[in-house]
Design a protein around this motif. Sequence first.
Motif, short mmCIF file in Angstrom:
data_model
loop_
_atom_site.label_atom_id
_atom_site.label_comp_id
_atom_site.label_asym_id
_atom_site.label_seq_id
_atom_site.Cartn_x
_atom_site.Cartn_y
_atom_site.Cartn_z
N VAL A 25 0.83 -1.20 0.00
CA VAL A 25 0.00 0.00 0.00
C VAL A 25 0.87 1.25 0.00
O VAL A 25 2.08 1.20 0.24
CB VAL A 25 -0.94 0.02 1.22
N GLY A 26 0.22 2.38 -0.24
CA GLY A 26 0.92 3.66 -0.25
C GLY A 26 0.30 4.58 -1.28
O GLY A 26 -0.65 4.22 -1.98
N PRO A 27 0.85 5.79 -1.40
CA PRO A 27 0.27 6.76 -2.31
C PRO A 27 0.54 6.43 -3.77
O PRO A 27 1.44 5.65 -4.10
CB PRO A 27 0.95 8.07 -1.91
N THR A 28 -0.24 7.01 -4.64
CA THR A 28 -0.03 6.84 -6.06
C THR A 28 1.36 7.31 -6.46
O THR A 28 1.89 8.27 -5.92
CB THR A 28 -1.10 7.63 -6.86
N GLY A 29 1.99 6.57 -7.37
CA GLY A 29 3.30 6.95 -7.85
C GLY A 29 4.47 6.53 -6.98
O GLY A 29 5.61 6.91 -7.23
N SER A 30 4.22 5.70 -5.94
CA SER A 30 5.29 5.35 -5.01
C SER A 30 6.02 4.06 -5.37
O SER A 30 7.01 3.71 -4.72
CB SER A 30 4.73 5.23 -3.58
N GLY A 31 5.56 3.35 -6.40
CA GLY A 31 6.26 2.14 -6.83
C GLY A 31 5.67 0.85 -6.29
O GLY A 31 6.37 -0.18 -6.22
N LYS A 32 4.39 0.86 -5.93
CA LYS A 32 3.76 -0.33 -5.35
C LYS A 32 3.75 -1.51 -6.33
O LYS A 32 4.03 -2.65 -5.95
CB LYS A 32 2.32 -0.01 -4.95
N SER A 33 3.40 -1.24 -7.58
CA SER A 33 3.26 -2.33 -8.55
C SER A 33 4.58 -3.05 -8.77
O SER A 33 4.63 -4.29 -8.85
CB SER A 33 2.73 -1.79 -9.88
N GLU A 34 5.66 -2.29 -8.87
CA GLU A 34 6.97 -2.88 -9.12
C GLU A 34 7.40 -3.76 -7.94
O GLU A 34 7.91 -4.88 -8.13
CB GLU A 34 8.01 -1.79 -9.37
N LEU A 35 7.19 -3.26 -6.71
CA LEU A 35 7.55 -4.06 -5.54
C LEU A 35 6.69 -5.33 -5.49
O LEU A 35 7.20 -6.42 -5.19
CB LEU A 35 7.36 -3.25 -4.26
N ALA A 36 5.42 -5.20 -5.79
CA ALA A 36 4.52 -6.35 -5.73
C ALA A 36 4.95 -7.45 -6.69
O ALA A 36 4.91 -8.65 -6.35
CB ALA A 36 3.09 -5.92 -6.03
N VAL A 37 5.38 -7.08 -7.88
CA VAL A 37 5.83 -8.08 -8.85
C VAL A 37 7.07 -8.80 -8.32
O VAL A 37 7.18 -10.04 -8.41
CB VAL A 37 6.11 -7.43 -10.22
N THR A 38 8.00 -8.06 -7.75
CA THR A 38 9.21 -8.69 -7.19
C THR A 38 8.85 -9.64 -6.05
O THR A 38 9.36 -10.77 -5.98
CB THR A 38 10.19 -7.61 -6.68
N LEU A 39 7.96 -9.22 -5.16
CA LEU A 39 7.55 -10.10 -4.06
C LEU A 39 6.85 -11.34 -4.59
O LEU A 39 7.06 -12.45 -4.07
CB LEU A 39 6.62 -9.34 -3.11
N ALA A 40 6.03 -11.17 -5.60
CA ALA A 40 5.33 -12.32 -6.18
C ALA A 40 6.31 -13.33 -6.76
O ALA A 40 6.14 -14.55 -6.62
CB ALA A 40 4.36 -11.86 -7.26
N GLN A 41 7.37 -12.83 -7.40
CA GLN A 41 8.37 -13.73 -7.97
C GLN A 41 9.09 -14.50 -6.86
O GLN A 41 9.40 -15.69 -7.02
CB GLN A 41 9.39 -12.93 -8.79
N GLU A 42 9.35 -13.84 -5.74
CA GLU A 42 10.08 -14.49 -4.65
C GLU A 42 9.21 -15.45 -3.85
O GLU A 42 9.70 -16.47 -3.37
CB GLU A 42 10.66 -13.42 -3.71
N LEU A 43 7.94 -15.12 -3.70
CA LEU A 43 7.07 -15.89 -2.82
C LEU A 43 6.22 -16.93 -3.53
O LEU A 43 5.58 -17.74 -2.88
CB LEU A 43 6.14 -14.93 -2.06
N GLY A 44 6.21 -16.87 -4.85
CA GLY A 44 5.25 -17.68 -5.58
C GLY A 44 3.88 -17.07 -5.40
O GLY A 44 2.94 -17.72 -4.93
N GLY A 45 3.76 -15.79 -5.77
CA GLY A 45 2.53 -15.06 -5.51
C GLY A 45 1.77 -14.69 -6.77
O GLY A 45 2.28 -14.79 -7.89
#
Length: 318
Positions: A25-45
């Motif tokens: 979570v966080g404000p618009t433009g803070s990079g949430k989508s990019e972090l989420a993709v990285t976490l998904a790759q690491e966690l099997g998400g």
Amino acid sequence: MPDAGIGSRLRELDGTSRLLVVAVVGPTGSGKSELAVTLAQELGGEIINADAMQFYRGMDIGTAKMPVEERKGVPHHLFDILDVTEEASVSAFQHQARADMENVRSRGNVPILVGGSGLYIRAALDVLEFPGTDAAIRAGLEQELERAGLGPLLAQLQEVDPASAERLTDARRVVRALEVYRLTGRRFSSYMPQREYHQPAVQIGLAVDREELKERLAARVHRMVESGLEAEVRTLEGHGLRTGRTAARALGYAQFLQVIDGTMSVEEAVAATIAATRKFARRQLTWFRADPRIHWLPWKDKDLARKALETIASTVEG
């Protein structure tokens, strides 16, 4: 790059991590989508969208929807599920998001909820009840609003639900609060959620430098315009954008509809969109900062993904 060992450790905890929902979570433009993709790759998400404006088909440029080629093969859910003429519903989202989270877990994967729409995040994560609707009651209230304006409706709300009357100023929400009271006999404010998770979850918040975010948001709006935002709005207008109760109010889209109408220049629309986006980001920060359960991490930390994984791991192991 994150430490791959953290992701492996989580996956080896006898499936414990599968009980979790991870939210970024966080404000618009803070990079949430990019972090989420990285976490998904690491966690099997798998990623579940909680940005209300990214529900809409065709609203790509102005919502900064991540292109498919940048999703790195990670499954994404609840994107492009509505036409611009349809109204987004937080109660419908709650049902869909929770069903998707269960489906993700049934595949042995981790649901990763991503977005800046605070109420939608809470609808997915928290114990939260939504009252029903009544088209006839709402239509009557909307007629009252059109005939007499917001003042008399606010006065009615003050009598039956002072807490909501003090908090709500948007006409649409005042109508909704009165609709709920007339339908259920309960104050709209009584439905406000407690900070209690519906199921185990961990929230990662991106802590931003506000001045730097302001500049980033301005640059992003300019990139959107250069990428064809006006053309996108013109195309969507042909698909009924103006009639959409939710989509027509989206940042950038509302302003560029005025460009099409000739009531605003492109330069004025850009300036208005930047101002509105910055204001929206401030409201998002206020909303999320009020939740003590969020683990805040610096948005530009070179070890952001690793620290996010460590936070998730400590929650699972603890």
